[in-house]
Design a protein around this motif. Structure first.
Motif, mmCIF file in Angstrom:
data_model
loop_
_atom_site.group_PDB
_atom_site.id
_atom_site.type_symbol
_atom_site.label_atom_id
_atom_site.label_comp_id
_atom_site.label_asym_id
_atom_site.label_seq_id
_atom_site.Cartn_x
_atom_site.Cartn_y
_atom_site.Cartn_z
ATOM 1 N N GLN A 188 0.831 -1.210 0.000
ATOM 2 C CA GLN A 188 0.000 0.000 0.000
ATOM 3 C C GLN A 188 0.867 1.262 0.000
ATOM 4 O O GLN A 188 0.524 2.263 -0.597
ATOM 5 N N LEU A 189 1.998 1.174 0.683
ATOM 6 C CA LEU A 189 2.878 2.350 0.760
ATOM 7 C C LEU A 189 3.636 2.572 -0.535
ATOM 8 O O LEU A 189 3.984 3.701 -0.867
ATOM 9 N N GLN A 190 3.940 1.500 -1.228
ATOM 10 C CA GLN A 190 4.769 1.623 -2.429
ATOM 11 C C GLN A 190 4.123 0.821 -3.557
ATOM 12 O O GLN A 190 4.696 -0.159 -4.054
ATOM 13 N N PRO A 191 2.918 1.238 -3.973
ATOM 14 C CA PRO A 191 2.141 0.376 -4.885
ATOM 15 C C PRO A 191 2.719 0.284 -6.294
ATOM 16 O O PRO A 191 2.279 -0.547 -7.067
ATOM 17 N N ARG A 192 3.689 1.130 -6.597
ATOM 18 C CA ARG A 192 4.256 1.051 -7.941
ATOM 19 C C ARG A 192 5.457 0.123 -8.003
ATOM 20 O O ARG A 192 6.064 -0.045 -9.058
ATOM 21 N N ALA A 193 5.824 -0.467 -6.869
ATOM 22 C CA ALA A 193 6.936 -1.412 -6.888
ATOM 23 C C ALA A 193 6.376 -2.785 -7.239
ATOM 24 O O ALA A 193 5.842 -3.502 -6.404
ATOM 25 N N VAL A 194 6.487 -3.144 -8.519
ATOM 26 C CA VAL A 194 5.910 -4.397 -9.007
ATOM 27 C C VAL A 194 6.464 -5.580 -8.229
ATOM 28 O O VAL A 194 5.754 -6.527 -7.899
ATOM 29 N N VAL A 195 7.750 -5.463 -7.892
ATOM 30 C CA VAL A 195 8.393 -6.585 -7.223
ATOM 31 C C VAL A 195 7.730 -6.884 -5.871
ATOM 32 O O VAL A 195 7.638 -8.030 -5.458
ATOM 33 N N PHE A 196 7.199 -5.852 -5.214
ATOM 34 C CA PHE A 196 6.499 -6.083 -3.952
ATOM 35 C C PHE A 196 5.263 -6.960 -4.160
ATOM 36 O O PHE A 196 5.019 -7.914 -3.434
ATOM 37 N N TRP A 197 4.469 -6.588 -5.156
ATOM 38 C CA TRP A 197 3.238 -7.359 -5.419
ATOM 39 C C TRP A 197 3.590 -8.783 -5.814
ATOM 40 O O TRP A 197 2.960 -9.740 -5.384
ATOM 41 N N ALA A 202 -11.435 23.015 4.686
ATOM 42 C CA ALA A 202 -11.374 23.983 3.589
ATOM 43 C C ALA A 202 -10.282 25.011 3.866
ATOM 44 O O ALA A 202 -9.486 25.347 2.991
ATOM 45 N N GLY A 203 -10.244 25.480 5.112
ATOM 46 C CA GLY A 203 -9.211 26.448 5.480
ATOM 47 C C GLY A 203 -7.831 25.867 5.286
ATOM 48 O O GLY A 203 -6.931 26.519 4.748
ATOM 49 N N MET A 204 -7.674 24.627 5.663
ATOM 50 C CA MET A 204 -6.391 23.942 5.531
ATOM 51 C C MET A 204 -5.995 23.825 4.058
ATOM 52 O O MET A 204 -4.849 24.078 3.680
ATOM 53 N N ALA A 205 -6.983 23.469 3.239
ATOM 54 C CA ALA A 205 -6.702 23.299 1.816
ATOM 55 C C ALA A 205 -6.320 24.631 1.180
ATOM 56 O O ALA A 205 -5.442 24.706 0.322
ATOM 57 N N LEU A 206 -6.987 25.704 1.631
ATOM 58 C CA LEU A 206 -6.733 27.013 1.017
ATOM 59 C C LEU A 206 -5.410 27.606 1.475
ATOM 60 O O LEU A 206 -4.717 28.251 0.716
ATOM 61 N N ALA A 207 -5.074 27.384 2.735
ATOM 62 C CA ALA A 207 -3.930 28.110 3.294
ATOM 63 C C ALA A 207 -2.598 27.386 3.131
ATOM 64 O O ALA A 207 -1.560 28.022 3.071
ATOM 65 N N PHE A 208 -2.627 26.065 3.056
ATOM 66 C CA PHE A 208 -1.350 25.344 3.077
ATOM 67 C C PHE A 208 -1.000 24.791 1.699
ATOM 68 O O PHE A 208 -1.884 24.427 0.933
ATOM 69 N N PRO A 209 0.261 24.706 1.427
ATOM 70 C CA PRO A 209 0.678 24.130 0.146
ATOM 71 C C PRO A 209 0.615 22.612 0.199
ATOM 72 O O PRO A 209 0.807 22.038 1.262
ATOM 73 N N ASP A 210 0.341 21.997 -0.930
ATOM 74 C CA ASP A 210 0.354 20.537 -0.983
ATOM 75 C C ASP A 210 1.782 20.082 -1.303
ATOM 76 O O ASP A 210 2.202 20.055 -2.451
ATOM 77 N N LEU A 211 2.512 19.751 -0.255
ATOM 78 C CA LEU A 211 3.920 19.402 -0.445
ATOM 79 C C LEU A 211 4.097 17.988 -0.980
ATOM 80 O O LEU A 211 5.141 17.645 -1.520
ATOM 81 N N GLN A 212 3.049 17.174 -0.830
ATOM 82 C CA GLN A 212 3.136 15.798 -1.320
ATOM 83 C C GLN A 212 3.352 15.754 -2.836
ATOM 84 O O GLN A 212 3.943 14.824 -3.353
ATOM 85 N N LEU A 213 2.895 16.825 -3.505
ATOM 86 C CA LEU A 213 3.023 16.848 -4.966
ATOM 87 C C LEU A 213 4.483 16.844 -5.411
ATOM 88 O O LEU A 213 4.790 16.513 -6.547
ATOM 89 N N PHE A 214 5.389 17.209 -4.503
ATOM 90 C CA PHE A 214 6.806 17.248 -4.879
ATOM 91 C C PHE A 214 7.504 15.922 -4.608
ATOM 92 O O PHE A 214 8.662 15.748 -4.968
ATOM 93 N N ASN A 215 6.800 15.008 -3.924
ATOM 94 C CA ASN A 215 7.411 13.712 -3.619
ATOM 95 C C ASN A 215 7.125 12.723 -4.741
ATOM 96 O O ASN A 215 6.178 11.963 -4.677
ATOM 97 N N VAL A 216 7.937 12.752 -5.761
ATOM 98 C CA VAL A 216 7.724 11.801 -6.851
ATOM 99 C C VAL A 216 8.923 10.874 -6.996
ATOM 100 O O VAL A 216 8.889 9.927 -7.754
ATOM 101 N N VAL A 217 9.954 11.153 -6.218
ATOM 102 C CA VAL A 217 11.194 10.420 -6.455
ATOM 103 C C VAL A 217 11.070 8.943 -6.065
ATOM 104 O O VAL A 217 11.693 8.082 -6.676
ATOM 105 N N ASP A 218 10.209 8.658 -5.089
ATOM 106 C CA ASP A 218 10.051 7.264 -4.673
ATOM 107 C C ASP A 218 9.498 6.400 -5.804
ATOM 108 O O ASP A 218 9.899 5.255 -5.981
ATOM 109 N N GLU A 219 8.550 6.962 -6.535
ATOM 110 C CA GLU A 219 7.983 6.204 -7.657
ATOM 111 C C GLU A 219 9.000 6.084 -8.779
ATOM 112 O O GLU A 219 9.092 5.047 -9.431
ATOM 113 N N ILE A 220 9.748 7.171 -9.014
ATOM 114 C CA ILE A 220 10.775 7.101 -10.055
ATOM 115 C C ILE A 220 11.772 6.001 -9.710
ATOM 116 O O ILE A 220 12.227 5.253 -10.565
#
Ligand SMILES: Nc1ncnc2c1ncn2[C@@H]1O[C@H](COP(=O)(O)OP(=O)(O)OP(=O)(O)O)[C@@H](O)[C@H]1O
Ligand SMILES: [Mg+2]
Lengths: 264, 293, 282
Positions: free
Chosen positions: A92-101, B237-255
């Motif tokens: 669930q934490l790393q769903p794009r890691a095919v090797v996990f599945w 709603a206040g939280m969504a309006l006032a704070f930045p969505d920092l999760q959008l910058f976390n893409v390196v784990d998927e890469i």
């Protein structure tokens, strides 16, 4: 005070614009395979408070690794239910890691289910052992299917699904469908089309279809004319009483050096 | 407000002098020792992860490195920025600087740019160190495999190891880590123009960082219009309006596990981060330009 | 070139007191004009608003009401500071920079660069007597040394106006003397100086005009000679004078209608003595 109000106002104005932009960006990222992790209650329980915060702020992949390593220790102690929960949380934490599945499904559908079958000491009734065994096969299948939701283009997961239907369920029709799907995915290995046809040949009223596929493969060239394929093709031609003239060959196949490399 | 001072009168040379000075200040304050911690962490876990057999040790090492880079660059930016203005005001060095023909806008921009320089250099150093350690471990693993595996199985196993080490496709992900750290620094600068103590600045900035990472969840729930109580809705709603969505910058784990980041998406996220930096900076300037020194 | 260097009109500054309704009135209704080329001294007890006035003139502090301008440019504009050098009270710079680096940094802010900046910085370090400490970090400077580097920094951009807030505070007598000479040199070159100091002797020596402030208000203003000079007296210092000579001088003055007001053995003053002693050592 006035200054603070002014800033809050500006932030709100900017906020409504950026909220829409963020919503759009998130959708775009999910479309490309990012931001798919779900931090459900169960995952949170496995991670603990600190781990959850860490997972939220940049250490998500690492937390998945840690859960995975803990699943490894559960494996060593053959604590299957615990292992299942940990594998679930990690995927669930790393769903794009095919090797996990892939590995999660192996451990459930093969390791755990075999261990259920052999578990005579705790479960003397054979029928009940069989039920437990099939339960773990089901869990393995569920892992693969969930993995395919997140990675629909993964040839590996489709292939494993086909193998599971073939080996653990004796369901050649679904196995054939899964192999066919796998063969269409980018980076798929050649033998998947053969596997699909082999499985299809086992389905009682699909023999004609299977024959057509095998024949097409045979006609593609030398590299597909493996001994198993040729043998099956000949069996089907006999069984379906294909007229001599339209059979793909009449001589027994020569066993060349290429004949040694057979599908897994 | 009869603000006769044009906040946009810019001299690149003055801004450069200020940012170079800020950079020098941070370097001479031995901020880079902070990075030694990162080095210890990476090298330590590189030794430690050898013993994992259940998960690919290189993958673990890579995830440690990327996670640590994200946290370290953020912390570095936060801690450096939080003290920048309060220190200059307390020491009254600000008087001497602003008594020169330097506008407050230039001053603020120079300071922020100095922090950005430091962050850029730090992330570069961390990436190099990280890539170096991974490369060494990669060689070790391959040598180990060559000893244990038959030649025909070797290429596949080596390819698997290669995939788990530092690869060029990580760079856009690391760039977004840097951008996130810069965004958080700018936010900290804004907070420090409002605050009277740097403790307040640091605490608030940490809270915003944490909320920024769950903002997305709250926002999506709010936009989907779930069945929450009105009070909760207003809060979210206040939280969504006032704070930045920092999760959008976390893409390196998927890469890192092989997901390709489309160029368009990268630039969209980068542009989004840039816009945040701009807005936070302009707000900071707005506050600072009217602030009593 | 405007003939007026500093123009202050009806200036008021109130500082809010945190958590109270009242305010501190640091400057009240101050109007002042300093013509170009003049050395103007602001005097007054502690907390009378001298420093605040200077900061407003430099655009560092926003006035509550009233206007200030430098060479005809409103103080709130950045350009008003283009020809100004400022030495704040108790100056404090970046500890991590060396003396030379400090000057280079401020020089760049003034728009100088390259070798002219280097030369000018070296020259100023010599002028303020910090050549030896040029490559030491300011963290290790003494108070007087900081004051000197502050003065050098103020002189960097060839300013037409110098604003000096207690330039000799913490500086040794020789330094104070040198600073006095420096200010006089500036005056000769036509640089306008706004100065505040508690050393009245020094103010008297170098200022053309002074203003006296108390509790934010300007109480008195005028030329030094008008305010403090005793036009009908003159001092005479003699060496090796015999009692007989003194006697006859007294008689002569009485005869011409003048009067000896005081007569005492002249002392080497302490400043002169101190300067003599320290000069011998170097
Ligand atoms: N930033 C500030 N906030 C609140 N009050 C201030 C501030 N700056 C100055 N004041 C008040 O304004 C008054 C004038 O201060 P200022 O520093 O101008 O005095 P000064 O004449 O320079 O005194 P000194 O001879 O001690 O240097 C003082 O009562 C001081 O407390
Ligand atoms: Mg003062």
């Amino acid at each position: 005070m006035k200054k603070a109000l002014c800033i809050v106002g500006l932030l709100a104005a900017f906020g409504s614009f950026k909220t829409a932009a963020e919503h759009h960006l998130l959708a775009a990222q999910r479309g490309a395979g990012f931001q798919l992790a779900t931090l459900s209650g169960q995952t949170r329980t496995q991670l603990g408070q600190t781990g959850f915060v860490a997972a939220l702020s940049g250490f998500r992949a690492l937390m998945a690794d840690l859960l995975w390593i803990r699943a490894g220790s559960a494996f060593d102690r053959t604590e299957w239910p615990r292992m299942q929960m940990l594998l679930h949380a990690a995927t669930q934490l790393q769903p794009r890691a095919v090797v996990f599945w892939e590995m999660a499904h192996f451990h459930m559908a093969y390791d755990a289910s075999h261990s259920m079958r052999l578990n005579v000491r705790q479960q003397p009734v054979a029928a009940l052992r069989r039920v437990a065994e099939l339960e773990y096969v089901q869990i393995g299948e569920d892992f693969l299917k969930a993995g395919l939701v997140f990675n629909p283009e993964s040839a590996t997961l489709w292939q494993r699904l086909g193998e599971l239907y073939s080996r653990r369920r004796d369901d050649p029709a679904r196995a054939a469908a899964a192999f066919t799907e796998a063969a269409k995915k980018p980076g798929a290995l050649r033998f998947l089309r053969r596997m699909a046809a082999y499985e299809l040949a086992k389905v009682p009223d699909k023999e004609r279809e299977a024959y057509a596929q095998l024949r097409a493969l045979y006609l593609e060239g030398e590299q597909e004319r493996l001994p198993n394929l040729v043998r099956l093709l000949r069996q089907l031609e006999e069984k379906l009483a294909v007229p001599e003239a339209s059979r793909v060959y009449s001589q027994p196949p020569a066993l060349g050096p290429s004949g040694t490399h057979a599908p897994r | 407000m009869n603000q006769a001072q044009n906040p946009f009168s810019l001299s690149l040379r003055r801004i450069w002098a200020l940012s170079h000075n800020t950079f020098l200040e941070l370097v001479r304050l031995k901020v880079f020792y902070f990075l030694l911690l990162f080095a210890f962490l990476i090298i330590g876990s590189s030794l430690f992860t050898v013993q994992f057999s259940f998960q690919n040790p290189l993958q673990v090492l890579k995830d440690v490195g990327l996670g640590a880079m994200s946290i370290f660059s953020w912390l570095l930016g936060l801690l450096c920025t939080a003290n920048l203005l309060p220190k200059d005001m307390e020491d009254r060095t600000l008087y001497t600087i602003l008594a020169k023909p330097v506008s407050r806008f230039e001053y603020l921009l120079g300071k922020l740019y100095g922090v950005f320089l430091l962050l850029g250099l730090s992330v570069l150093l961390m990436s190099l160190l990280f890539a170096g350690v991974l490369a060494i471990r990669e060689q070790q693993e391959i040598a180990e495999l060559a000893r244990n595996l038959s030649p025909e199985n070797l290429p596949a196993a080596v390819a698997e190891i290669r995939a788990a080490t530092f690869q060029m496709n990580l760079l856009p992900g690391i760039a977004l880590i840097l951008l996130k750290a810069m965004l958080c620094s700018t936010l900290t600068l804004l907070l420090s123009t409002l605050a009277s103590s740097s403790v307040f600045t640091v605490l608030t900035s940490v809270v915003v960082y944490l909320i920024g990472h769950v903002q997305g969840i709250a926002r999506e729930a709010w936009l989907a219009g779930g069945q929450a109580s009105p009070l909760l809705k207003v809060l979210v709603a206040g939280m969504a309006l006032a704070f930045p969505d920092l999760q959008l910058f976390n893409v390196v784990d998927e890469i890192a596990v092989g997901t390709a980041l489309p160029a368009l998406l990268f630039w969209q996220v980068a542009g989004f981060g840039g816009m945040y930096i701009l807005v936070y900076f302009l707000l900071a300037q707005l506050v600072f330009s009217t602030r009593e020194l | 070139m405007s003939a007026t260097a500093i123009l202050i009109k009806d200036l008021c500054k109130e500082f809010p007191v945190p958590f109270r309704r009242e305010t501190v009135k640091a400057v009240q209704n101050l109007s002042l004009e300093v013509p170009a080329g003049e050395v103007y001294g602001l005097l007054g007890p502690n907390g009378s608003g001298k420093s605040t006035t200077m900061k407003i003139v430099l655009g560092l502090v926003r006035p509550t009401s009233g206007t200030t301008s430098v060479f005809g440019v409103d103080s709130r504009r950045v350009e008003s500071r283009e020809n100004v050098g400022f030495l704040p009270e108790n100056p404090y710079f970046y500890k991590y920079l060396t003396g030379l680096e400090t000057l280079l940094f401020f020089g760049k802010l003034c728009g100088l660069a390259g070798s002219p900046l280097r030369e000018r910085s070296r020259e100023l370090l010599h002028t303020v007597g910090l050549e030896e400490a040029a490559d030491r970090r300011l963290g290790g400077y003494s108070k007087g040394m900081l004051q000197r580097i502050g003065l050098a920094q103020a002189l960097l951009g060839e300013p037409r106006l110098l604003v000096l807030d207690e330039p000799t505070a913490g500086v040794d007598p020789a330094g104070a003397h040198a600073i006095r000479d420096l200010i006089l040199q500036c005056k000769q070159r036509g640089i306008t100086v706004l100065l505040c100091s508690h050393l009245l002797g020094q103010v008297q020596e170098i200022c053309d005009r002074i203003g006296i402030m108390d509790r934010g208000e300007l109480l008195a203003e005028g030329r030094i000679d008008d305010l403090a000079g005793k036009k009908n007296q003159i001092e005479l210092v003699l060496e090796n004078a015999t009692p007989a000579l003194l006697e006859s001088l007294g008689a002569m003055s009485r005869a011409s209608g003048a009067q000896v007001v005081s007569q005492r053995g002249a002392r080497t003053d302490l400043e002169k003595f101190f300067l003599d002693v320290t000069r011998h050592r170097s």
